[in-house]
Design a protein around this motif. Structure first.
Motif, mmCIF file in Angstrom:
data_model
loop_
_atom_site.group_PDB
_atom_site.id
_atom_site.type_symbol
_atom_site.label_atom_id
_atom_site.label_comp_id
_atom_site.label_asym_id
_atom_site.label_seq_id
_atom_site.Cartn_x
_atom_site.Cartn_y
_atom_site.Cartn_z
ATOM 1 N N TRP A 15 -36.193 38.005 81.825
ATOM 2 C CA TRP A 15 -36.574 39.275 82.453
ATOM 3 C C TRP A 15 -37.117 39.143 83.866
ATOM 4 O O TRP A 15 -37.497 40.113 84.486
ATOM 5 C CB TRP A 15 -37.557 40.049 81.578
ATOM 6 N N TRP A 17 -35.621 38.885 86.554
ATOM 7 C CA TRP A 17 -34.817 39.684 87.479
ATOM 8 C C TRP A 17 -35.477 41.029 87.785
ATOM 9 O O TRP A 17 -35.261 41.595 88.849
ATOM 10 C CB TRP A 17 -33.403 39.904 86.930
ATOM 11 N N GLN A 18 -36.300 41.522 86.876
ATOM 12 C CA GLN A 18 -36.930 42.828 87.080
ATOM 13 C C GLN A 18 -37.844 42.841 88.304
ATOM 14 O O GLN A 18 -38.050 43.893 88.907
ATOM 15 C CB GLN A 18 -37.702 43.238 85.833
ATOM 16 N N TYR A 19 -38.357 41.696 88.688
ATOM 17 C CA TYR A 19 -39.218 41.623 89.872
ATOM 18 C C TYR A 19 -38.445 41.930 91.155
ATOM 19 O O TYR A 19 -39.045 42.236 92.174
ATOM 20 C CB TYR A 19 -39.873 40.248 90.001
ATOM 21 N N GLY A 21 -36.090 44.318 91.374
ATOM 22 C CA GLY A 21 -35.573 45.677 91.311
ATOM 23 C C GLY A 21 -36.068 46.567 92.443
ATOM 24 O O GLY A 21 -37.242 46.521 92.820
ATOM 25 N N ARG A 24 -39.212 48.841 91.762
ATOM 26 C CA ARG A 24 -40.568 48.316 91.546
ATOM 27 C C ARG A 24 -41.637 49.061 92.328
ATOM 28 O O ARG A 24 -42.750 49.208 91.851
ATOM 29 C CB ARG A 24 -40.626 46.828 91.881
ATOM 30 N N CYS A 53 -31.142 53.080 92.590
ATOM 31 C CA CYS A 53 -30.401 52.051 91.853
ATOM 32 C C CYS A 53 -29.158 51.596 92.621
ATOM 33 O O CYS A 53 -28.768 50.428 92.538
ATOM 34 C CB CYS A 53 -29.963 52.569 90.491
ATOM 35 N N CYS A 56 -29.593 48.532 94.598
ATOM 36 C CA CYS A 56 -30.471 47.542 93.964
ATOM 37 C C CYS A 56 -29.756 46.203 93.775
ATOM 38 O O CYS A 56 -28.629 46.168 93.281
ATOM 39 C CB CYS A 56 -30.948 48.075 92.616
ATOM 40 N N CYS A 62 -29.790 45.060 85.132
ATOM 41 C CA CYS A 62 -30.542 46.186 84.588
ATOM 42 C C CYS A 62 -29.644 47.041 83.687
ATOM 43 O O CYS A 62 -30.021 47.422 82.577
ATOM 44 C CB CYS A 62 -31.099 47.013 85.748
ATOM 45 N N GLN A 65 -28.767 45.176 80.435
ATOM 46 C CA GLN A 65 -29.926 45.136 79.543
ATOM 47 C C GLN A 65 -30.131 46.481 78.856
ATOM 48 O O GLN A 65 -30.347 46.550 77.648
ATOM 49 C CB GLN A 65 -31.189 44.743 80.327
ATOM 50 N N TRP A 76 -31.735 53.669 84.074
ATOM 51 C CA TRP A 76 -31.738 52.199 84.132
ATOM 52 C C TRP A 76 -30.375 51.756 84.647
ATOM 53 O O TRP A 76 -29.342 52.198 84.149
ATOM 54 C CB TRP A 76 -31.964 51.595 82.750
#
Length: 97
Positions: A15, A17-19, A21, A24, A53, A56, A62, A65, A76
């Motif tokens: 996870w 990769w979420q940093y 996005g 954020r 998005c 992004c 994202c 997931q 998402w």
């Protein structure tokens, strides 16, 4: 309710990769509709979230997931709840997930 067994384990690599996005630093209320929001207000909010998005760097991760765990709420990976439901309802499109 989200199927918990489909959620990633506590391994940071899954996870991290979420940093990266684009969302954020955005207001999270843009990505999740308030109770009772309908019609054009809901479409405008979702389109504004999807615009974030669009550029992004982790859009694909994202999206994958959200589809894999069948995320029930919010925008998402540039997909709304309705977008994801349509993809998952179509066996040909769902196989690509």
């Amino acid at each position: 309710m989200t199927e918990i067994s489909r959620l990633p384990g506590p391994v940071m690599d899954l996870w991290e990769w979420q940093y990266q996005g684009s969302c954020r630093d955005a207001d999270d209320t843009l990505f999740f509709h308030p109770e009772g929001e309908r019609g054009s207000a809901r479409r405008r909010r979702a389109e504004a979230a999807k615009a974030i998005c669009h550029s992004c760097p982790v859009l694909q991760q994202c999206r994958e997931q959200a589809l894999r765990i069948r995320e029930p709420y919010g925008v998402w990976g540039g997909l709304s709840e309705d977008d994801r439901a349509a993809i998952l309802a179509d066996p040909r499109r769902a196989q690509a997930v």
